[in-house]
Motif scaffolding. Structure first.
Motif: not given
Length: 118
Positions: A3-21
């Motif tokens: 079982q795999l559950v992702e989270s952390g997606g969203g909307l960011v501006q170019a050049g920004g950062s995001l971490r998905v888990s």
């Protein structure tokens, strides 16, 4: 079994950062974990992967920008995405490969949307 559950997606501006888990649960040892992504009208592609021996692989398009990591104590896998570009917009899927009876089986989570605006 897996079982795999992702989270952390969203909307960011170019050049920004995001971490998905990705929270992983498996009754057997997971050989490899990784992240795939699929943009509209495109094939699903492997973004990054980490094997149980610690080796990592990255797609050429994300090398130097993305980092895959894992926390064994929490059974978590992360994808740190820096210097995001609009081309990175996609649904990101956590993946896991297990081996049962000498056969590889791949699993994916439900996916999390990452949108990068310009």
């Amino acid at each position: 079994q897996v079982q795999l559950v992702e989270s952390g997606g969203g909307l960011v501006q170019a050049g920004g950062s995001l971490r998905v888990s990705c929270a992983a649960s498996s009754s057997i040892s997971i050989k490899t974990m990784g992240w795939y992504r699929q943009a509209p009208g495109k094939q699903r592609e492997l973004v990054a992967a980490v094997s149980n021996d610690g080796s990592t692989n990255y797609a050429d398009s994300v090398k130097g920008r993305f980092t895959i990591s894992r926390d064994n104590a929490k059974n978590m896998v992360y994808l740190q995405m820096n210097s995001l570009q609009p081309e990175d917009t996609a649904v990101y899927y956590c993946s896991a490969r297990v081996r049962r009876n000498y056969v590889n089986y791949d699993y994916w989570g439900q996916g999390t949307q990452v949108t990068v605006s310009s």
